[in-house]
Scaffold this active site. Sequence first.
Site, PDB file in Angstrom:
ATOM      1  N   SER A  65       9.558  32.476  59.519  1.00 30.52           N
ATOM      2  CA  SER A  65       9.458  31.184  59.989  1.00 30.52           C
ATOM      3  C   SER A  65       9.027  30.489  58.715  1.00 30.52           C
ATOM      4  O   SER A  65       8.112  30.619  57.900  1.00 30.52           O
ATOM      5  CB  SER A  65       8.285  31.254  60.965  1.00 30.52           C
ATOM      6  N   ASP A  97       9.825  21.032  63.413  1.00 29.89           N
ATOM      7  CA  ASP A  97       8.933  22.235  63.324  1.00 29.89           C
ATOM      8  C   ASP A  97       8.340  22.443  61.655  1.00 29.89           C
ATOM      9  O   ASP A  97       8.892  23.218  61.086  1.00 29.89           O
ATOM     10  CB  ASP A  97       9.213  23.564  63.558  1.00 29.89           C
ATOM     11  N   HIS A 120       4.299  25.516  63.561  1.00 33.09           N
ATOM     12  CA  HIS A 120       3.801  26.787  64.068  1.00 33.09           C
ATOM     13  C   HIS A 120       3.036  27.441  62.984  1.00 33.09           C
ATOM     14  O   HIS A 120       2.308  28.528  63.508  1.00 33.09           O
ATOM     15  CB  HIS A 120       4.749  27.454  64.967  1.00 33.09           C
TER      16      HIS A 120
HETATM   17  N1  GLU Z   1       9.391  31.390  68.454  1.00 30.82           N
HETATM   18  C1  GLU Z   1       8.515  30.886  67.501  1.00 30.82           C
HETATM   19  C2  GLU Z   1       7.964  29.455  67.677  1.00 30.82           C
HETATM   20  O1  GLU Z   1       8.689  28.559  67.376  1.00 30.82           O
HETATM   21  C3  GLU Z   1       9.002  31.319  66.147  1.00 30.82           C
HETATM   22  C4  GLU Z   1       9.844  32.617  65.755  1.00 30.82           C
HETATM   23  C5  GLU Z   1       8.840  33.557  65.350  1.00 30.82           C
HETATM   24  O2  GLU Z   1       7.814  33.799  65.534  1.00 30.82           O
HETATM   25  O3  GLU Z   1       9.608  34.464  64.828  1.00 30.82           O
HETATM   26  O4  GLU Z   1       6.855  29.402  67.849  1.00 30.82           O
END
Ligand code: GLU
Length: 742
Positions: A675, A243, A107
Amino acid sequence: MCNLLLSGNNQLILHSCTRTTMREWLIIYLIGLLIIPKVRADEGMWLVPLIQDLNMDRMQEMGLELEAEDIYSLDHPSLKDVIGALDYGGCTAEIISSDGLIITNHHCGEDEIQFHSSPEHDYLTNGFWAMSREEELPNPGKTISFVIRMENVTDKVLGMVHLEMTEAERETEIDKYSETLIGEAVEGTHYEAVVVPLYEGNEYCLVVLETFKDVRLVGAPPACIGRFGGDQDNWEWPRHNADFCLMRIYTGPDGTPAEYAPENIPYKPPLWLPISLTGYEQDDFSLVLGFPGRTDRYATSSGIREIKEIENRNRIKIRGKALDLMMEDMKSSDKVRIQYTAKYSRLSNYYKYSIGQNLSIDRLDVIGKRKSQEEQFTQWISADAAREEAFGDILNEINSVISERTMMENALSYLEEMFLLHKAVEIFDFATVAFPFFFQELGYASEQQEISVLTDRMKNRGDDFFRNYNPQTDKKIASAMMQLYARDVEPLYYPGLFSTIHKDFDGDIIKYIDHLYRKSIFTAPSRFEQFTEKPKFKKLMKDPAFMGSFSMYQTYQQILDEYEELDERYINARRNYVHALREMYPDSVFYPDANSTLRLSYGTVCDYLARDAVSYEYYTTLAGVMEKEDPENREFRVPEKLKRLFEEKNYQPYARNSTMRVCFLTNLDTTGGNSGSPVLNSRGELIGLNFDGNWESMSGDIIYEPALQRSICVDIRYVLFIIDKFAGAHHLIAEMDINGQR
Ligand code: GLU
């Protein structure tokens, strides 16, 4: 004190604002920093230069085999040289080979994967693997920065500051000294530096960075592996996605950072992370290093209510609508799906976060807990006349500023979410591309530029913009957003374009939107090209998107101006509040709130009891991917090849006992910005990448909940398995430094 300015590259930025809530994203380094009293073992995002004094004993007691010098050293290579900030203020990535290979989350690389994708080369859907260095894909504008050193410069920065100063005077003084320190720190080097506030401006830190500007895409799994579970699984455990993506840092032929050039060579780092195949078990020590973006660990109860009722509530309403409309179009066209994938993820990620955070604020009684801390604070103050004199009014002051600014906060959050910052609607932001030309023609530019320079910039930005722009989608979203704005924001804060709608379109928003998308220079590449060939001031004055955008910025500025006095009071009170808290708990160790500086968190691999009778294991396996498979749901499709590998149990050397672990949990204290951060074992070997938080503790950026708060990590062995067995990119495995059972 808040001004709209043009930055060096003529991008419109907001500058020198003292306003603190969400506005920091508009200014590169304006960051609020917070602390909490009484720190528990696994809580805390620690400043890396301080770990020798604050954390080493405890970490070694828990099992760490490294010394502080292995983590942060000015004399020899240490972990700080391996862990970088992507687009400083974005995600974290780490070096995993002697040839500058880096790994981060899928991501975090989605923009780049999308940038190189088209319906013919759909790397989002199919994945991308460079099978040679020549196939690695350059990413214009992508950077990674490593810390050269960090220094507490509080005495120097605050040396000339005194109590009688207004906030504006104080800020000017701080800026002046910061500039000098930055100048001295980078003189004669290719480094960059920033001075950032800590503890709400009670302390300051100089951070010197080396930034690499040629970062190429090397590999990414298909979205059905990297983002398996999509929005439905996002922010939740159990997880089953790999991821990750791979990039490589290139330097100029002399080995120093350089802009992209074909002759650039892979970076030769002083150190890279070894990778462990040994894995982890429940309660094993682990640590994470990275660049967490922002926490609000010391928000007052009134501040938390404001987050809940304005920031989160508005975001949920606005993004929920925009995302639905975007998804309709993404489902009906592959082209639009590719164009909007990264935008969609960006909006949906914090949309779901806000939903979860509001639920957790209620479920965990976060406001109630903070209120009882405030009662203790009040008692501590009233026990001493001198304290009463110094701090007696702080909480009242914070509370009254928050209540006085409600309407403004509401309007600002609508403007930011819809148009100016998070950009549910894209056109008004894109129209700002012509601001430099417009200001220059008006005689407001600080320096005159050749028209050809300005038009070249516009053309470049236009090329980027139109590649991923579908006017029909944007138009639908714009109609919905304008109607919401008209309904939910005080007329006092309507931008000038609402008068135009009233006067020229009989108050009909739909008519105005139709006109805008039919006529504007900025909604069609051909009209934009014509304009950039021969830009005319008068054309801009008549352009609905341009004038609409201009009026939004005017309104935004007007609110910030009104806000200024409140903001100064707020900043002052918050700084004193944190100061008072540190006095109240003289024996406690404090860590500053996250602010995109390099931090270390430590803890253990561990499971959790999510709610009554529901307990979660601390790892997931490939069998869970197969269980979740749903060919009818695009978020849960499993590629045939992965199913075959699962059936054959073709995992070696990445699995033990024929079980392929996929993701795992730790209680490491992390947030957005972490991340992609490396999760390390007690020997400093890479065992996974941090990529998410869990649903039960979505209020964790405000209060850390030890029993519930978990960081979700992808197992590095699953990552290697995907690279090796799924993608067949053996050459990438070969350049890594892999230890353990092979
Ligand atoms: N929830 C996010 C995702 O996997 C990553 C965590 C964040 O942005 O702090 O897209």
